[in-house]
Write an enzyme that holds these catalytic residues in place. Structure first.
Site, PDB file in Angstrom:
ATOM      1  N   ARG A  33     -48.143  -8.806  34.082  1.00 18.37           N
ATOM      2  CA  ARG A  33     -49.339  -8.687  33.382  1.00 18.37           C
ATOM      3  C   ARG A  33     -49.541 -10.469  32.720  1.00 18.37           C
ATOM      4  O   ARG A  33     -50.833 -10.709  32.493  1.00 18.37           O
ATOM      5  CB  ARG A  33     -49.339  -7.939  32.314  1.00 18.37           C
ATOM      6  CG  ARG A  33     -49.748  -6.321  32.728  1.00 18.37           C
ATOM      7  CD  ARG A  33     -50.109  -5.511  31.564  1.00 18.37           C
ATOM      8  NE  ARG A  33     -48.765  -4.615  31.449  1.00 18.37           N
ATOM      9  CZ  ARG A  33     -48.377  -4.154  30.463  1.00 18.37           C
ATOM     10  NH1 ARG A  33     -48.984  -4.275  29.270  1.00 18.37           N
ATOM     11  NH2 ARG A  33     -47.188  -3.537  30.442  1.00 18.37           N
ATOM     12  N   GLU A  91     -39.674  -2.309  25.064  1.00 15.40           N
ATOM     13  CA  GLU A  91     -39.935  -1.339  24.197  1.00 15.40           C
ATOM     14  C   GLU A  91     -39.783  -0.169  24.783  1.00 15.40           C
ATOM     15  O   GLU A  91     -39.345   0.851  24.079  1.00 15.40           O
ATOM     16  CB  GLU A  91     -41.396  -1.509  23.988  1.00 15.40           C
ATOM     17  CG  GLU A  91     -41.893  -0.528  22.488  1.00 15.40           C
ATOM     18  CD  GLU A  91     -43.258  -0.337  22.252  1.00 15.40           C
ATOM     19  OE1 GLU A  91     -44.215  -1.155  22.927  1.00 15.40           O
ATOM     20  OE2 GLU A  91     -43.593   0.192  21.246  1.00 15.40           O
TER      21      GLU A  91
HETATM   22  O1  LIG Z   1     -41.639  -7.354  24.085  1.00 15.81           O
HETATM   23  P1  LIG Z   1     -41.207  -6.357  24.762  1.00 15.81           P
HETATM   24  O2  LIG Z   1     -40.723  -5.004  24.125  1.00 15.81           O
HETATM   25  O3  LIG Z   1     -40.137  -6.938  26.179  1.00 15.81           O
HETATM   26  O4  LIG Z   1     -42.473  -5.895  25.703  1.00 15.81           O
HETATM   27  C1  LIG Z   1     -43.259  -6.577  26.282  1.00 15.81           C
HETATM   28  C2  LIG Z   1     -43.403  -6.527  27.694  1.00 15.81           C
HETATM   29  O5  LIG Z   1     -43.667  -5.465  28.241  1.00 15.81           O
HETATM   30  C3  LIG Z   1     -44.671  -5.379  29.203  1.00 15.81           C
HETATM   31  O6  LIG Z   1     -44.327  -5.710  30.495  1.00 15.81           O
HETATM   32  P2  LIG Z   1     -43.658  -4.587  31.507  1.00 15.81           P
HETATM   33  O7  LIG Z   1     -42.080  -4.795  31.797  1.00 15.81           O
HETATM   34  O8  LIG Z   1     -44.103  -3.133  31.023  1.00 15.81           O
HETATM   35  O9  LIG Z   1     -44.180  -4.919  32.877  1.00 15.81           O
HETATM   36  P3  LIG Z   1     -45.593  -5.065  33.585  1.00 15.81           P
HETATM   37  O10 LIG Z   1     -46.056  -6.498  32.801  1.00 15.81           O
HETATM   38  O11 LIG Z   1     -45.018  -5.535  35.003  1.00 15.81           O
HETATM   39  O12 LIG Z   1     -46.691  -4.338  33.367  1.00 15.81           O
HETATM   40  C4  LIG Z   1     -45.501  -6.623  28.543  1.00 15.81           C
HETATM   41  O13 LIG Z   1     -46.445  -6.965  29.847  1.00 15.81           O
HETATM   42  C5  LIG Z   1     -44.450  -7.596  28.386  1.00 15.81           C
HETATM   43  O14 LIG Z   1     -43.922  -8.187  29.385  1.00 15.81           O
HETATM   44  N1  LIG Z   2     -47.006  -0.896  23.241  1.00 17.48           N
HETATM   45  C1  LIG Z   2     -47.249  -1.679  24.435  1.00 17.48           C
HETATM   46  N2  LIG Z   2     -48.548  -1.589  25.119  1.00 17.48           N
HETATM   47  C2  LIG Z   2     -48.771  -2.381  26.333  1.00 17.48           C
HETATM   48  N3  LIG Z   2     -47.739  -3.074  26.983  1.00 17.48           N
HETATM   49  C3  LIG Z   2     -46.587  -3.065  26.355  1.00 17.48           C
HETATM   50  N4  LIG Z   2     -45.412  -3.500  26.719  1.00 17.48           N
HETATM   51  C4  LIG Z   2     -44.479  -3.262  25.743  1.00 17.48           C
HETATM   52  N5  LIG Z   2     -45.011  -2.339  24.953  1.00 17.48           N
HETATM   53  C5  LIG Z   2     -46.259  -2.144  25.047  1.00 17.48           C
END
Ligand SMILES: O=P(O)(O)OC[C@H]1O[C@H](OP(=O)(O)OP(=O)(O)O)[C@H](O)[C@@H]1O
Ligand SMILES: Nc1ncnc2[nH]cnc12
Length: 213
Positions: free
Chosen positions: A100, A137
């Site tokens: 993202r 998370e």
């Molecule tokens: O601070 P954190 O606990 O590490 O979480 C944040 C991350 O989680 C999500 O990515 P995700 O790994 O879900 O992948 P995506 O971007 O491919 O949807 C978001 O886009 C961040 O990169």
């Molecule tokens: N609560 C949340 N919502 C959207 N993206 C996330 N990536 C990690 N935690 C998230």
């Protein structure tokens, strides 16, 4: 011809029926020096919350309405561009985080007239890479960067959509350290304050556009 093709692709919001929030966002944006707090409040209306996604106990902040609204998306990029131009004119590159972060990083880099390097999930980048494992998370993963993506001392701003526990951004910072790049700031659109990701990232500064508990 081109303009009529473009207008079919992106009809003015008036043609689609302007919602009250969109009208306010449009006029708040109209004066670029306009109230940042007002623009933030209006952007918040473009983020939805879904309980228990992707796993029980997680309140998922969904940015798809923000991306669907060109005025809101543009407002995000406007604010981030202003932030970087005023605080970090010495920047060399934006680093976008998979996946993202790719929605915002390359658009911001293009606005700034600089390049974007990619930090990707494991197994997506060809050639020699550096990698770091991390916990986020709702899971575990591994991030990679190509070993020749940056030269030592190059000044970088990391961009992602959201900071939760900070695991993902911390791993990205570790990759920057491996390449000896200089981290100016970690920029996210959304910060989930209660998860204290910014504390984990110290001493690197974090800038977030929208904050939630
Ligand atoms: O601070 P954190 O606990 O590490 O979480 C944040 C991350 O989680 C999500 O990515 P995700 O790994 O879900 O992948 P995506 O971007 O491919 O949807 C978001 O886009 C961040 O990169
Ligand atoms: N609560 C949340 N919502 C959207 N993206 C996330 N990536 C990690 N935690 C998230």
């Amino acid at each position: 011809m081109v303009s009529s093709a473009l207008s079919r692709l992106l009809p003015p919001s008036s043609a689609r029926g302007t919602s009250p929030a969109e009208g306010r966002l449009r006029s708040a944006r109209g004066s670029m020096s306009g109230d940042l707090w007002e623009r933030r409040r209006l952007l918040e209306e473009r983020v939805r919350a879904f309980p228990d996604f992707p796993s029980p106990g997680v309140l998922f902040r969904d940015i798809t309405p923000l991306l669907k609204d060109p005025i809101a998306f543009r407002t995000v990029i406007d604010i981030l561009e202003h932030r970087v131009r005023t605080h970090y004119p010495q920047i060399d590159f934006i680093a976008g985080l998979d996946s993202r972060g790719f929605l915002f990083g390359p658009v911001l880099a293009q606005r700034l007239g600089i390049g974007c390097v990619l930090i990707r999930k494991k197994g997506k980048l060809p050639g020699p890479t550096e990698s770091v494992s991390y916990t986020l998370e709702y899971g575990q993963a591994e991030l990679e960067i190509q070993s020749d993506a940056l030269e030592p001392g190059e000044k970088v701003i990391l961009v992602d959509d959201l900071l939760a526990t900070g695991g993902t951004m911390c791993a990205a910072c570790e990759l920057m350290k491996k390449l000896k790049a200089d981290i100016l700031e970690c920029v996210v659109v959304i910060e989930l304050k209660s998860l204290k990701g910014a504390e984990k990232l110290k001493p690197f500064p974090v800038y977030s556009l929208l904050q939630y508990d």
